[in-house]
Design a protein around this motif. Sequence first.
Motif, PDB file in Angstrom:
ATOM      1  N   SER A 124      -1.930  25.333  83.447  1.00 15.62           N
ATOM      2  CA  SER A 124      -2.272  24.147  82.656  1.00 15.62           C
ATOM      3  C   SER A 124      -1.832  24.278  81.192  1.00 15.62           C
ATOM      4  CB  SER A 124      -3.784  23.909  82.704  1.00 15.62           C
ATOM      5  OG  SER A 124      -4.444  24.919  81.953  1.00 15.62           O
ATOM      6  N   SER A 125      -1.138  25.369  80.881  1.00 12.14           N
ATOM      7  CA  SER A 125      -0.772  25.617  79.477  1.00 12.14           C
ATOM      8  C   SER A 125       0.717  25.365  79.241  1.00 12.14           C
ATOM      9  CB  SER A 125      -1.108  27.070  79.105  1.00 12.14           C
ATOM     10  OG  SER A 125      -2.491  27.297  79.254  1.00 12.14           O
ATOM     11  N   ASP A 126       1.042  25.016  78.015  1.00 13.78           N
ATOM     12  CA  ASP A 126       2.458  24.882  77.647  1.00 13.78           C
ATOM     13  C   ASP A 126       3.085  26.250  77.410  1.00 13.78           C
ATOM     14  OD1 ASP A 126       2.421  22.042  77.618  1.00 13.78           O
ATOM     15  OD2 ASP A 126       1.424  22.103  75.660  1.00 13.78           O
ATOM     16  N   ALA A 127       2.268  27.192  76.941  1.00  7.81           N
ATOM     17  CA  ALA A 127       2.808  28.517  76.623  1.00  7.81           C
ATOM     18  C   ALA A 127       1.717  29.569  76.742  1.00  7.81           C
ATOM     19  CB  ALA A 127       3.388  28.523  75.205  1.00  7.81           C
ATOM     20  N   ILE A 128       2.156  30.809  76.992  1.00  4.30           N
ATOM     21  CA  ILE A 128       1.253  31.967  77.073  1.00  4.30           C
ATOM     22  C   ILE A 128       1.749  32.993  76.064  1.00  4.30           C
ATOM     23  CG2 ILE A 128       0.330  33.789  78.551  1.00  4.30           C
ATOM     24  CD1 ILE A 128       1.144  32.058  80.962  1.00  4.30           C
ATOM     25  N   MET A 129       0.821  33.539  75.276  1.00  7.82           N
ATOM     26  CA  MET A 129       1.199  34.482  74.212  1.00  7.82           C
ATOM     27  C   MET A 129       0.503  35.825  74.427  1.00  7.82           C
ATOM     28  SD  MET A 129       0.343  34.080  70.136  1.00  7.82           S
ATOM     29  CE  MET A 129       1.620  32.894  69.747  1.00  7.82           C
TER      30      MET A 129
END
Length: 226
Positions: free
Chosen positions: A43-48
Amino acid sequence: MNRPFTFINSAMSADGKISTRERKQVRISGDIDFDRMDELRASSDAIMVGVGTVLADDPSLTVKSQSRRDVRKSAGFDEDPVRIVVDSKARTPLDADIFKKGTGMRIVAISSSAPKGKVDALSEKATIITAGDEKVDLALLMGQLSSMGIQRLMVEGGATLNWGLLSNGLVDEVFSFIGNIFIGGNSSPTLVDGEGFLKGDLLPLELISSETMEEGVLLKWKVLNK
Ligand SMILES: NC(=O)C1=CN([C@@H]2O[C@H](COP(=O)(O)OP(=O)(O)OC[C@H]3O[C@@H](n4cnc5c(N)ncnc54)[C@H](O)[C@@H]3O)[C@@H](O)[C@H]2O)C=CC1
Ligand SMILES: Nc1nc(O)c(N)c(N[C@@H]2O[C@H](COP(=O)(O)O)[C@@H](O)[C@H]2O)n1
């Protein structure tokens, strides 16, 4: 300053540690929690993550469920969110799993003090964002991610990056799974390391929810940034 909606997801022992003193990944949570984590990823645009986590765990940060990958693809997104490593000195190995596995954009965020040869090599595998002189300026980085269209950002640690983001007022929510083990050790990383807040300047939280999950507890916190 515009920045993505940002949440941390982490699993810690009953004494607040996120791995052992030799920084070896331990399984703190079970399959249900990993599936919840996978849903958050999807569900996220990006993972950091911080480079310490890449060096310790070599995570791929991919979405594991094929049905979630299919949903993302049919909605016009890459099957995996953008994967971001915060890495001041460009220490990310060129054969890291985030490059070998999955699809879509990878970003390595560096400072201008990173060695040029390594940065050039990484630029063959990832988009490089330079922010800050000695270490990555996280607020600047967040502004750049926002201008690239990243609106929802999931942070998967580790301890140093969590501190950097929380102490700069850059986190909105924290999911913290507390598992049924003690790890101990005064050098084992905790959910939030770094310098720590001083007595008069602690970071307050509001409890959004708590639920028993497998042999542990999942807490969801809202961060009450000033
Ligand atoms: N149980 C869990 O949920 C998780 C546990 N971990 C554990 O965490 C440990 C890794 O944590 P750490 O060693 O603390 O490394 P980290 O993953 O927090 O990375 C730290 C690095 O981030 C970079 N960085 C650049 N600019 C920064 C800034 N302004 N502020 C903060 N960091 C900045 C630096 O190069 C720094 O060395 C490992 O043992 C890993 O297994 C990691 C993720 C999840
Ligand atoms: N949520 C959670 N629970 C645990 O028990 C853990 N040990 C971790 N560790 C992190 O999980 C990620 C695995 O990523 P991939 O499966 O390689 O995609 C990674 O960020 C670990 O640090 N997390």
